[in-house]
Write a protein that holds these residues in place. Structure first.
Motif, short mmCIF file in Angstrom:
data_model
loop_
_atom_site.label_atom_id
_atom_site.label_comp_id
_atom_site.label_asym_id
_atom_site.label_seq_id
_atom_site.Cartn_x
_atom_site.Cartn_y
_atom_site.Cartn_z
N UNK A 84 0.83 -1.21 0.00
CA UNK A 84 0.00 0.00 0.00
C UNK A 84 0.87 1.25 0.00
N UNK A 85 1.94 1.23 0.77
CA UNK A 85 2.86 2.37 0.80
C UNK A 85 3.48 2.59 -0.58
N UNK A 86 3.96 1.51 -1.19
CA UNK A 86 4.56 1.61 -2.52
C UNK A 86 3.54 2.09 -3.54
N UNK A 87 2.32 1.57 -3.46
CA UNK A 87 1.28 1.96 -4.41
C UNK A 87 0.95 3.44 -4.28
N UNK A 88 0.83 3.92 -3.04
CA UNK A 88 0.54 5.35 -2.86
C UNK A 88 1.65 6.21 -3.43
N UNK A 89 2.90 5.81 -3.18
CA UNK A 89 4.03 6.57 -3.70
C UNK A 89 4.06 6.52 -5.23
N UNK A 90 3.84 5.32 -5.80
CA UNK A 90 3.87 5.18 -7.26
C UNK A 90 2.79 6.04 -7.91
N UNK A 91 1.60 6.06 -7.32
CA UNK A 91 0.51 6.86 -7.89
C UNK A 91 0.83 8.35 -7.81
N UNK A 92 1.30 8.79 -6.65
CA UNK A 92 1.59 10.22 -6.47
C UNK A 92 2.70 10.67 -7.41
N UNK A 93 3.81 9.93 -7.41
CA UNK A 93 4.95 10.35 -8.21
C UNK A 93 4.64 10.30 -9.71
N UNK A 94 3.93 9.27 -10.14
CA UNK A 94 3.61 9.14 -11.57
C UNK A 94 2.70 10.26 -12.04
N UNK A 95 1.68 10.57 -11.25
CA UNK A 95 0.75 11.61 -11.66
C UNK A 95 1.39 12.99 -11.61
N UNK A 96 2.25 13.20 -10.62
CA UNK A 96 2.97 14.47 -10.57
C UNK A 96 3.88 14.63 -11.78
N UNK A 97 4.58 13.55 -12.13
CA UNK A 97 5.46 13.60 -13.28
C UNK A 97 4.68 13.86 -14.57
N UNK A 98 3.54 13.18 -14.71
CA UNK A 98 2.72 13.38 -15.91
C UNK A 98 2.20 14.81 -15.98
N UNK A 99 1.86 15.36 -14.81
CA UNK A 99 1.36 16.75 -14.80
C UNK A 99 2.46 17.73 -15.16
N UNK A 100 3.68 17.48 -14.67
CA UNK A 100 4.81 18.33 -15.01
C UNK A 100 5.09 18.26 -16.50
N UNK A 101 4.97 17.07 -17.09
CA UNK A 101 5.27 16.88 -18.51
C UNK A 101 4.36 17.72 -19.39
N UNK A 102 3.10 17.90 -18.98
CA UNK A 102 2.18 18.69 -19.80
C UNK A 102 2.60 20.16 -19.86
N UNK A 103 3.34 20.61 -18.85
CA UNK A 103 3.78 22.01 -18.84
C UNK A 103 5.08 22.21 -19.61
N UNK A 104 5.79 21.13 -19.93
CA UNK A 104 7.08 21.25 -20.60
C UNK A 104 6.94 21.45 -22.10
N UNK A 105 5.90 20.88 -22.68
CA UNK A 105 5.74 20.99 -24.14
C UNK A 105 4.29 20.74 -24.49
N UNK A 106 3.91 21.16 -25.69
CA UNK A 106 2.54 20.98 -26.16
C UNK A 106 2.40 19.56 -26.73
N UNK A 107 2.26 18.61 -25.82
CA UNK A 107 2.13 17.21 -26.25
C UNK A 107 0.77 16.63 -25.88
N UNK A 108 -0.17 17.48 -25.56
CA UNK A 108 -1.49 17.01 -25.18
C UNK A 108 -1.59 16.79 -23.69
N UNK A 109 -2.83 16.74 -23.19
CA UNK A 109 -3.05 16.51 -21.78
C UNK A 109 -2.85 15.03 -21.45
#
Length: 592
Positions: free
Chosen positions: A270-295
């Motif tokens: 559960x700890x790993x899953x929470x961390x994986x979800x948080x980090x992955x979604x944060x990374x994906x959100x950051x990626x949308x701000x780096x370039x126009x590659x779609x949401x």
């Protein structure tokens, strides 16, 4: 026997079934993911090769640092990177082993051994995938910015401290805390032998620092690894190496997950899953701000990352997450579609089949240098200054989250950071709410001093309700109270209940209460809580202030008229009894 289901029930069930199927179809990969490939394939291939070169030393280093071994890190980068690229919700996300996951996985390996890694990886992947299927992807938006930055700072410190043993060529301490383990490792340093690993770390950091200044596109980490490995091999330096690696991917196998494994590893998973979800979604959100590659699709990203960790566990790898640094490299190198992340995984696969011999000779100190430099680069001084200089509450949240991350636990740090941020947010919201006594509209008339006009504004919720109750209940020498509710922005059940208490308290003291301006969005709540029932009559609810004031003044006039009439009656002399000079008296009854 006839079924109780009506045509309406069947229609609703059909709509729900279609919505469920549409959601599942939306989470699946399709041709839409590759529509831009004919235009971007050259840039995607270049970016994929670049990221693959950058990811190689990181994958090896994270595998070694976690305790699972360099092989596990490489497998994770290949298998999870490929699966997440195909099934994930971002067009440019690059996934694999990350520093945050190493921080969580290290104590698990130390406690349960390497055999536990595939089990917790598969369990965590299943939990993350389930979260995506349940549409929980947007929950990451509730994490405040100071919490994210404090979490990142804490992870960077832990990653740096975890490399101290390898950097000094000694065995890590027994403590599960990175800072304590680093101190324990330093206490065992033998200074004549420590010079070579320290020199290698220094050389790696120097090369990684210098290469971007020579040319921005030069892969500093891989150049540093190549240079120090060649030098260490030619000079036959007495330093620890990665050691033998497999020349092919291992055959997939399902880890043994029985009742005992579930009870033992569910909490770590559960700890790993929470961390994986948080980090992955944060990374994906950051990626949308780096370039126009779609949401990005948050739910699909969770499903993809869950599948990636499950696949990684089948091959003996580690849990995977979206990697912010590698994703940023991908975007800056020209990656615009999933082809880039797929290419990155294939490049690493080629290393396994073609270059395991040279890779096995890489000094562990070189990997430590890469991660130390990476940890330092994870923290932006300008961002830290921005957080600390924003507000006092945000600075406190940032510092508390960072300290707890280093001292205790990553997920606990996020939880406490959110709680502290919520406390300050509620305190700020409470300050925005207030009750103000206002003068009546001009022109004034006689009796206005016996009318109290109160304006409730801002937020009226559990944090401010009692203070407003005390403020309004203090009024004295008034006949009518008007409560204006049109300026209330936030109203919860506690706030509505306090308004009912205010009305009930004032009415019990003989003060007529009028309510003006209940907003339509609050009407259902105040009705259910019983605010309107506490009014003397429904006619005491008004839509505009002028009508409420006029009604209040009419109350005062009627009260004044009634008071004057009572005074006249009290002042009139009673009829005198004949033969007496005083007022008539009623004879006392006789007692028989």
């Amino acid at each position: 026997m006839k079924s109780g289901r009506t045509p309406v029930h069947h229609t609703l069930a059909h709509v729900a079934h279609l919505a469920h199927n549409a959601h599942l179809a939306h989470l699946a990969p399709g041709k839409r993911d590759y529509r831009a490939v004919p235009r971007t394939w050259k840039g995607d291939l270049v970016a994929g090769i670049t990221v693959g070169i950058v990811a190689l030393p990181l994958a090896l280093a994270f595998g070694v640092s976690s305790g699972a071994g360099a092989e596990a890190g490489l497998i994770t980068a290949i298998v999870a990177g490929l699966v997440a690229a195909i099934f994930g919700g971002s067009n440019v996300q690059v996934s694999g082993p990350t520093g945050a996951m190493v921080v969580v996985l290290g104590p698990i390996v130390a406690t349960y051994g390497i055999a536990a890694v595939p089990v917790v990886t598969v369990l965590a992947g299943a939990i993350v995938m389930l979260a995506g299927l349940l549409k929980l992807g947007r929950t990451v938006t509730f994490i405040p910015w100071p919490v994210i930055e404090g979490f990142t700072l804490g992870i960077a410190v832990i990653i740096f401290l975890q490399q101290v043993p390898s950097a000094f060529g000694v065995v890590a301490g027994d403590s599960s805390n990175a800072a304590v383990a680093a101190v324990q490792a330093l206490s065992t340093v033998s200074w004549p032998e420590v010079l070579w690993p320290v020199a290698i770390v220094a050389a790696v950091i120097a090369i990684m620092w210098a290469t971007p200044r020579i040319h921005r596109s030069l892969p500093g980490s891989i150049l540093a690894i190549v240079v120090v490995t060649v030098m260490a091999t030619l000079a036959d330096l007495p330093v620890a190496r990665i050691g033998a690696l497999p020349a092919s991917l291992p055959s997939p196998s399902l880890p043994l997950i029985d009742g005992h494994a579930l009870t033992t590893f569910l909490a770590p998973a559960l700890t790993i899953a929470a961390l994986a979800a948080i980090e992955s979604l944060l990374s994906a959100r950051v990626a949308t701000a780096l370039a126009d590659t779609g949401t990005y699709d948050a739910d699909r990203e969770l499903v993809g990352q869950g599948l990636a960790s499950i696949a990684s566990g089948f091959f003996g790898g580690m849990p995977a997450t979206g990697a912010i640094a590698r994703t940023a490299v991908n975007v800056r190198a020209g990656g615009r579609t999933r082809l880039a992340a797929i290419t990155h995984a294939l490049v690493l696969l080629g290393v396994v089949y073609l270059a395991t011999g040279p890779v096995s000779q890489i000094p562990l100190a070189a990997l430590a240098g890469v991660l130390m430099f990476t940890a330092v680069k994870m923290v932006s001084p300008s961002v830290v200054r921005s957080v600390l200089g924003s507000t006092r509450s945000d600075a406190v949240v940032f510092v508390v989250t960072a300290i707890i991350t280093v001292s205790f636990d990553l997920i606990l740090a996020v939880e406490i950071g959110i709680v502290v941020a919520a406390f300050f947010a509620l305190r700020t919201l409470a300050k925005s709410g207030g009750v103000h006594r206002e003068p009546l509209p001009l022109p004034s008339v006689s009796g206005d001093e016996r009318i109290a006009l109160f304006r409730l504004d801002g937020a009226l919720f559990f944090g401010t309700a009692e203070r407003m109750l005390e403020r309004v209940s203090e009024i004295d020498r008034v006949s009518v109270a008007i409560i204006r509710m049109s300026q209330i922005d936030v109203l919860d059940a506690t706030g509505a209940r306090v308004i009912a208490d205010i009305v009930r308290t004032l009415e019990a003291r003989g003060i007529t209460v009028l309510i003006k301006g209940v907003q339509e969005r609050h009407l259902q709540l105040v009705t259910r809580v019983g605010v309107l029932r506490t009014l003397r009559t429904k006619q005491h609810l008004f839509a505009d202030l002028a009508s409420a004031v006029e009604h209040a003044r009419s109350h005062v006039r009627r009260d004044d008229a009634a008071s004057r009439a009572a005074a006249l009656i009290a002042a009139e002399p009673r009829a005198a009894v004949p033969g007496t000079t005083g007022p008539a008296t009623t004879p006392a009854p006789s007692i028989s």
